[in-house]
Design a protein around this motif. Structure first.
Motif, mmCIF file in Angstrom:
data_model
loop_
_atom_site.group_PDB
_atom_site.id
_atom_site.type_symbol
_atom_site.label_atom_id
_atom_site.label_comp_id
_atom_site.label_asym_id
_atom_site.label_seq_id
_atom_site.Cartn_x
_atom_site.Cartn_y
_atom_site.Cartn_z
ATOM 1 N N ILE A 150 -5.150 6.311 -0.581
ATOM 2 C CA ILE A 150 -4.531 5.075 -0.115
ATOM 3 C C ILE A 150 -4.648 4.064 -1.246
ATOM 4 O O ILE A 150 -5.750 3.678 -1.635
ATOM 5 N N ILE A 151 -3.512 3.663 -1.779
ATOM 6 C CA ILE A 151 -3.467 2.753 -2.925
ATOM 7 C C ILE A 151 -2.990 1.393 -2.443
ATOM 8 O O ILE A 151 -1.909 1.275 -1.862
ATOM 9 N N ARG A 152 -3.800 0.349 -2.692
ATOM 10 C CA ARG A 152 -3.453 -0.997 -2.248
ATOM 11 C C ARG A 152 -3.421 -1.949 -3.438
ATOM 12 O O ARG A 152 -4.157 -1.781 -4.410
ATOM 13 N N GLY A 153 -2.572 -2.968 -3.304
ATOM 14 C CA GLY A 153 -2.456 -3.966 -4.362
ATOM 15 C C GLY A 153 -1.118 -4.661 -4.283
ATOM 16 O O GLY A 153 -0.409 -4.588 -3.268
ATOM 17 N N ALA A 154 -0.741 -5.354 -5.358
ATOM 18 C CA ALA A 154 0.569 -5.992 -5.417
ATOM 19 C C ALA A 154 1.654 -4.920 -5.328
ATOM 20 O O ALA A 154 1.493 -3.827 -5.884
ATOM 21 N N PRO A 155 2.749 -5.197 -4.609
ATOM 22 C CA PRO A 155 3.774 -4.172 -4.381
ATOM 23 C C PRO A 155 4.250 -3.454 -5.639
ATOM 24 O O PRO A 155 4.390 -2.232 -5.639
ATOM 25 N N GLU A 156 4.484 -4.213 -6.728
ATOM 26 C CA GLU A 156 4.992 -3.560 -7.937
ATOM 27 C C GLU A 156 3.951 -2.636 -8.570
ATOM 28 O O GLU A 156 4.272 -1.564 -9.086
ATOM 29 N N LEU A 157 2.667 -3.024 -8.504
ATOM 30 C CA LEU A 157 1.600 -2.184 -9.047
ATOM 31 C C LEU A 157 1.399 -0.932 -8.199
ATOM 32 O O LEU A 157 1.140 0.154 -8.719
ATOM 33 N N VAL A 158 1.504 -1.099 -6.885
ATOM 34 C CA VAL A 158 1.374 0.046 -5.980
ATOM 35 C C VAL A 158 2.484 1.056 -6.238
ATOM 36 O O VAL A 158 2.251 2.269 -6.299
ATOM 37 N N GLU A 164 4.189 1.578 -8.984
ATOM 38 C CA GLU A 164 3.960 2.247 -10.263
ATOM 39 C C GLU A 164 2.849 3.285 -10.159
ATOM 40 O O GLU A 164 2.965 4.406 -10.676
ATOM 41 N N ALA A 165 1.768 2.921 -9.470
ATOM 42 C CA ALA A 165 0.626 3.832 -9.333
ATOM 43 C C ALA A 165 0.995 5.046 -8.487
ATOM 44 O O ALA A 165 0.579 6.178 -8.790
ATOM 45 N N GLU A 166 1.775 4.826 -7.437
ATOM 46 C CA GLU A 166 2.190 5.950 -6.598
ATOM 47 C C GLU A 166 3.067 6.915 -7.393
ATOM 48 O O GLU A 166 2.872 8.139 -7.340
ATOM 49 N N LYS A 167 4.010 6.390 -8.132
ATOM 50 C CA LYS A 167 4.901 7.237 -8.944
ATOM 51 C C LYS A 167 4.093 8.027 -9.970
ATOM 52 O O LYS A 167 4.284 9.240 -10.140
ATOM 53 N N PHE A 168 3.179 7.372 -10.651
ATOM 54 C CA PHE A 168 2.337 8.020 -11.659
ATOM 55 C C PHE A 168 1.510 9.143 -11.024
ATOM 56 O O PHE A 168 1.415 10.250 -11.580
ATOM 57 N N TRP A 196 0.846 -1.190 0.000
ATOM 58 C CA TRP A 196 0.000 0.000 0.000
ATOM 59 C C TRP A 196 0.883 1.242 0.000
ATOM 60 O O TRP A 196 2.061 1.198 0.352
ATOM 61 N N ALA A 197 0.301 2.356 -0.431
ATOM 62 C CA ALA A 197 1.007 3.631 -0.421
ATOM 63 C C ALA A 197 0.020 4.742 -0.116
ATOM 64 O O ALA A 197 -1.160 4.654 -0.450
ATOM 65 N N SER A 198 0.519 5.788 0.517
ATOM 66 C CA SER A 198 -0.282 6.972 0.816
ATOM 67 C C SER A 198 0.251 8.150 0.023
ATOM 68 O O SER A 198 1.461 8.393 -0.004
ATOM 69 N N VAL A 199 -0.670 8.875 -0.621
ATOM 70 C CA VAL A 199 -0.303 10.090 -1.355
ATOM 71 C C VAL A 199 -1.214 11.206 -0.866
ATOM 72 O O VAL A 199 -2.443 11.108 -0.985
ATOM 73 N N ILE A 200 -0.632 12.273 -0.304
ATOM 74 C CA ILE A 200 -1.399 13.405 0.200
ATOM 75 C C ILE A 200 -1.269 14.567 -0.770
ATOM 76 O O ILE A 200 -0.162 15.054 -1.036
#
Length: 408
Positions: free
Chosen positions: A220-228, A230-234, A180-184
């Motif tokens: 809050i983005i959850r999923g497979a680590p590699e997908l998370v 990529e989504a956080e960076k994007f 998971w990742a958090s983006v504010i």
């Protein structure tokens, strides 16, 4: 995906006399490890309620944790409910309870009290095992049935946290590959944010939670680590005012930004009564960039401590652009800081007027070259106005340091 249910026991929780904190603590760490928390329940201090919860979830989830009801008083019924559910008697685990007593052996009064609480605090269903309490006195209970690991732990947050860390070390271990990742993101409503990142929002392999709390929106983005990853960076590349990677709050982002820019910060507070300073100092290590906060509630304090001119207070009032600017400049000077923020407003429920209704809050900002202010009319009751004011203050101070100038 493994699943868990968290249950808090206590009439004081249902009545609102106490707040339930153990569920949110444990849910955070379970989600961090990719678990699904099915539900967080609060139930009364009744044996039937506890037994029903055991019957309802045992065999349905991988982990079932109860908190509360293990003390020495009449309303502590968890151990008896567990014994009834397991159809067995209670018996003392004197070996572990003696280890508990070791901690207070040099304090005769506490030793005597704890020894007197051996019955019931040492008593465990004979078909279950005892859980050592490393910081408190009541033993916990654990057993496994139909694929479910069941724990009953004291409700005191300090004890609950220590015992979950002891019994579930895998949940608290550090893992570089986060699921998971958090983006504010600051300054945009959630509708506009969603429109800018459909590739993330509509990805069926991700679960995205959108948590608005003006002036911020947290994703809050959850999923497979590699997908998370990529989504956080994007997502971060799509927005300008986005807090640094790894930050869990605006306060943490502000401290990180101040460290990166090698600047000192301070604040002056009136209606928030020190909440900005508290939000910063609850984070370990904040003293390396945070010099202090002046809580100047009265006009006299604003004048004597921060140097707000008496003419300013007389002509414009404490809740004004002019006062907010002078408060921020004063806080910057007395704490020898590079940047400062101030808050002065009407949190209510009384004190408002037609020109300055309840919820009117002025925020001042100052650096070594200039000062400025902005006003917000914040909705909600007294607590909500104060909490929202703290967020706006932290956000704008972060933005000023990030961009190198105030009100940029």
């Amino acid at each position: 995906m493994k699943s868990a249910v968290l249950i808090a026991i206590g009439d004081e929780l249902l009545s609102g006399v106490r707040q339930e904190k153990n569920g949110s603590f444990m849910a955070w760490h379970l989600h961090d490890k990719g678990w699904e928390v099915k539900t967080i329940e609060v139930i009364s201090d009744e044996e039937d309620e506890i037994i029903n919860a055991l019957a309802r979830w045992t065999g349905k989830v991988d982990l079932l944790i109860f908190s509360g009801g293990l003390g020495p008083t009449h309303d502590d019924k968890t151990r008896y409910a567990f014994a009834e559910f397991l159809d067995c008697d209670l018996a003392p685990n004197n070996e572990l309870y003696d280890k508990v007593l070791e901690r207070v052996k040099d304090d005769p009064r506490r030793y005597e009290y704890t020894e007197n609480c051996r019955n019931p605090q040492a008593y465990i269903p004979v078909k279950a095992s005892a859980v050592f309490n490393p910081v408190g006195f009541a033993l916990g209970i654990k057993f496994e049935m139909n694929g479910t690991k069941v724990l009953a732990l004291p409700g005191v947050p300090m004890e609950y946290q220590a015992m979950t860390m002891q019994e579930l070390p895998e949940i608290f271990s550090h893992d570089e590959n986060n699921c998971w990742a958090s983006v504010i993101i600051l300054g945009l409503p959630e509708v506009d944010i969603v429109k800018k990142i459909p590739e993330v929002i509509n990805n069926k392999d991700l679960h995205v939670s959108i948590l608005p709390a003006s002036p911020q929106v947290e994703l809050i983005i959850r999923g497979a680590p590699e997908l998370v990853a990529e989504a956080e960076k994007f997502t971060r590349e799509k927005f300008v005012d986005v807090t640094p990677k790894g930050c869990k709050s605006l306060a943490e982002a502000l401290l990180m930004e101040a460290r990166m820019k090698d600047v000192k910060i301070s604040c002056a507070e009136s209606c928030t009564g020190g909440l900005v300073g508290a939000s910063l100092t609850e984070i370990a290590g904040s003293s390396d960039v945070f010099n202090g906060s002046a809580v100047t509630y009265s006009n006299e304090a604003k004048h004597k401590i921060l140097g707000v001119k008496n003419e300013t207070l007389a002509n414009f009032g404490a809740v004004s652009e002019e006062c907010a600017c002078e408060m921020a400049s004063g806080a910057r000077k007395i704490y020898d800081a590079d940047f400062a923020v101030s808050i002065t407003g009407i949190a209510g429920p009384d004190g408002g007027s037609k020109l300055k209704p309840v919820g009117t809050v002025w925020f001042g900002l100052a650096d070594k070259k200039s000062s400025g202010a902005f006003m917000k009319k914040l909705p909600g009751n007294r607590d909500e106005v104060r909490i929202r004011a703290v967020r706006f203050a932290l956000a704008e101070l972060w933005r000023s340091i990030h961009n190198g100038k105030i009100l940029s």
